[in-house]
Design a protein around this motif. Sequence first.
Motif, PDB file in Angstrom:
ATOM      1  N   ILE A   1      42.631  35.996  24.862  1.00 43.57           N
ATOM      2  CA  ILE A   1      41.273  36.508  25.152  1.00 43.57           C
ATOM      3  C   ILE A   1      41.055  36.501  26.666  1.00 43.57           C
ATOM      4  CG2 ILE A   1      38.798  36.024  24.900  1.00 43.57           C
ATOM      5  CD1 ILE A   1      39.433  34.894  22.106  1.00 43.57           C
TER       6      ILE A   1
ATOM      7  N   GLN B   1      40.494  39.726  29.475  1.00 39.67           N
ATOM      8  CA  GLN B   1      39.321  39.727  30.362  1.00 39.67           C
ATOM      9  C   GLN B   1      39.774  39.667  31.819  1.00 39.67           C
ATOM     10  OE1 GLN B   1      36.332  36.858  29.188  1.00 39.67           O
ATOM     11  NE2 GLN B   1      36.382  37.529  27.078  1.00 39.67           N
TER      12      GLN B   1
ATOM     13  N   GLN C   1      39.877  41.754  21.553  1.00 36.90           N
ATOM     14  CA  GLN C   1      40.323  41.252  22.855  1.00 36.90           C
ATOM     15  C   GLN C   1      41.650  40.506  22.717  1.00 36.90           C
ATOM     16  OE1 GLN C   1      37.480  39.308  25.456  1.00 36.90           O
ATOM     17  NE2 GLN C   1      35.830  39.878  24.107  1.00 36.90           N
TER      18      GLN C   1
ATOM     19  N   THR D   1      41.484  48.618  21.245  1.00 34.69           N
ATOM     20  CA  THR D   1      42.694  47.794  21.252  1.00 34.69           C
ATOM     21  C   THR D   1      43.921  48.689  21.157  1.00 34.69           C
ATOM     22  OG1 THR D   1      41.475  46.188  19.956  1.00 34.69           O
ATOM     23  CG2 THR D   1      43.822  45.820  20.154  1.00 34.69           C
TER      24      THR D   1
END
Lengths: 122, 580
Positions: B237, B241, B254, B285
């Motif tokens: 994750i 990010q 994510q 995704t």
Amino acid sequence: MKRSRKNRKKCRFLKKVVGIAGLAYAGLFAVYYYDLDGKLLYYVVEPFLDKHYSAMERPDATKTPYGAKESVSVEAENFGATVDTTGSFGQVARNAAAGVKVGATEFGKYGEPKPKLVKVTM
Amino acid sequence: MSALTQLKKLQKAAAVVTEKVKPVVAGAVEKVLPIEAGATADTATPAKTAAGLKFQEFWYGPKHEDRKLGDLYIPGTGLYKHREWRGFRDTMYYYNMIWLYNYGSIVSTIMHNKGALIPFLKGTWRYRWMGQAYLPVLHWFDRCLEGMRGETLKASAWHFNGITRAVVTQLCEFFTTDKNLNHGKETEKWSKTIAHKETVAGATFYPFRDELYHIPLEMIPYFVTCHCNNHVVLHYIDAVQGIGLPGDPCPMCQAEAGLFVLNDMPDYSPVLITTNEACDGSVATAILQDWFLNRPLFAFPQPMRWDDPLVQENCQREVENCWKFVEEQFGVKFNWDKYVEYAEKANKMTLFEREKWDVAANTPNYPINGVGQALYRIFYSQWGWRQLWADTDARVKKIMDKCVDRNINTLPKTRHRVIAWSCAPLYYSAWCTWAYNCWGLNTVINMDSLMFDKLLRTDTYENALEDMAWYNEMAPMRMMAVGGHEHIFMLWHYMEQFNCDMVAMYDQLQCKGMQGVVGMFEDEFRARGIHAFWIPHALPDKRTVSRKEIRQRINDYMFTVMQEEPLDPTLLDFDDDNSW
């Protein structure tokens, strides 16, 4: 006489095997009951592996060029959309590249791979 | 006569002798010791002497209210000072048939996959999710089976054994095919393996079974890891990010993309089949995955309104296009006979699932706990028919039949029959085990279990195609979560069908679709007078709402609204923030 000696040897061997198996079974029960497998993994194995994975050299995936799919990017540039060039959709991309705007498709009979293209007035 | 046949004969003879001797021995033992056949800690007549009472506690284990399960934890870690004493029989069952058996089962599954041992070790060294998440798998069993006794312990554990063997099988397939572990070489198996997103139904590939392999892309590197060790997914994750994605999209999407950002994904197939299930987050995704993988891709969509009659033709065409894509890419022809063979096998599993639901809905004899029901069902229906599922079902059927025949109350401390709705926190799927032990909340059924409830017709190609299209649409989250608000309100129907008196309503804080219907549910719960508690969570990301906070929410509801007292107060508040 010989047989009985052999039998005695066999018996001793069997006793040893049963004894060792019994001890191993009891030892494993202690591992199970006191959660020693969990403690070993939690305090020793996982921190070690965590360090290993964090230190691992990896190729930088983000360096992958956006235009790696040459055929897609070239064709897509012509109408500003990403189109899959495989299977039946290859035709969509080719038509689009030739100036046909893709706005809607009419569905053919099942099994016909190519959708019929409809021109759209923009 | 082969050794195996002799062994089987011996086993049969031993079983006959045991059946005859057992009651005699049991009778003799009962005369000497303060135990009764078929009794439990809660039903046995208390012994008259202190020594007798001690012996009863050793034999049956402590009563539910005296277990003090919360005192067994080492604070912060979730580890046990010592594992639970469940009484002599259940402790020995757990030790022999769950702990030892499953460690052995993992090793034997690896050994049965020819040439898998070395790649398996290499994979453990190469992939974080493998080494960190799957080595402590037996602790996952512990969390999910805590407090379970008798037939419930047995049947639920077989479900977990089935899942574990399926995971190990997929791991072996991953690692024996993986280019990363094979110096970049494309093996024959690599060229025969289909990669597809985990939310594409495995049933789609029945026509190509036995000629091609298919492995879901994220089921093992992402989905199951969250259940076994919830720390691992955080790396992925954070990675996605780290390249600029904002923090508020669905953390499932994510994490799935983050696996590629960190280059922690096996390279096991020449193609990729993607889908928009669960939502457009999955489309995003897939875009990232397509960027990183750079190979022929087929986008296999599912309609957002899943039962709209207007989209059925299109859905059928998409199924056919997917089959055509596989044919073109692999040079393998669609095999109707294979489809029929595997669809019929899968139908048998669906029929057994319905039989299980019947027992769960209408009797107190259902021997599978909430988390066992949820995870086993979603795993097997998503991956498709495998022999190991059929073996597991056969074992569970025996146990369930016994429970029904003897009218065994499998979860005797049930105060409320709960239906769990919407998508669950992956990092705390064992909450329902905790809720039963602490409050007597028995999660009878959950939303994801009810997906894929469709028999596949095999009489004509047209019928088969129509059913496959429907089946593909009945995927997790699409059918009842983000597939239109009238579908998610099927809750009322199922609540009645399963005789439930309470709802555990999951609240996935980063699911924009589900957030939109929170108010509607609140209104409906009030209007219908239904007891419901909310479980806020962020799917795989435990940092948003911790397990402890989830428990606190339920505790608050049970104290203030229901005005009830806990069965085991030691479970009300404990620290497991850093546990697996």
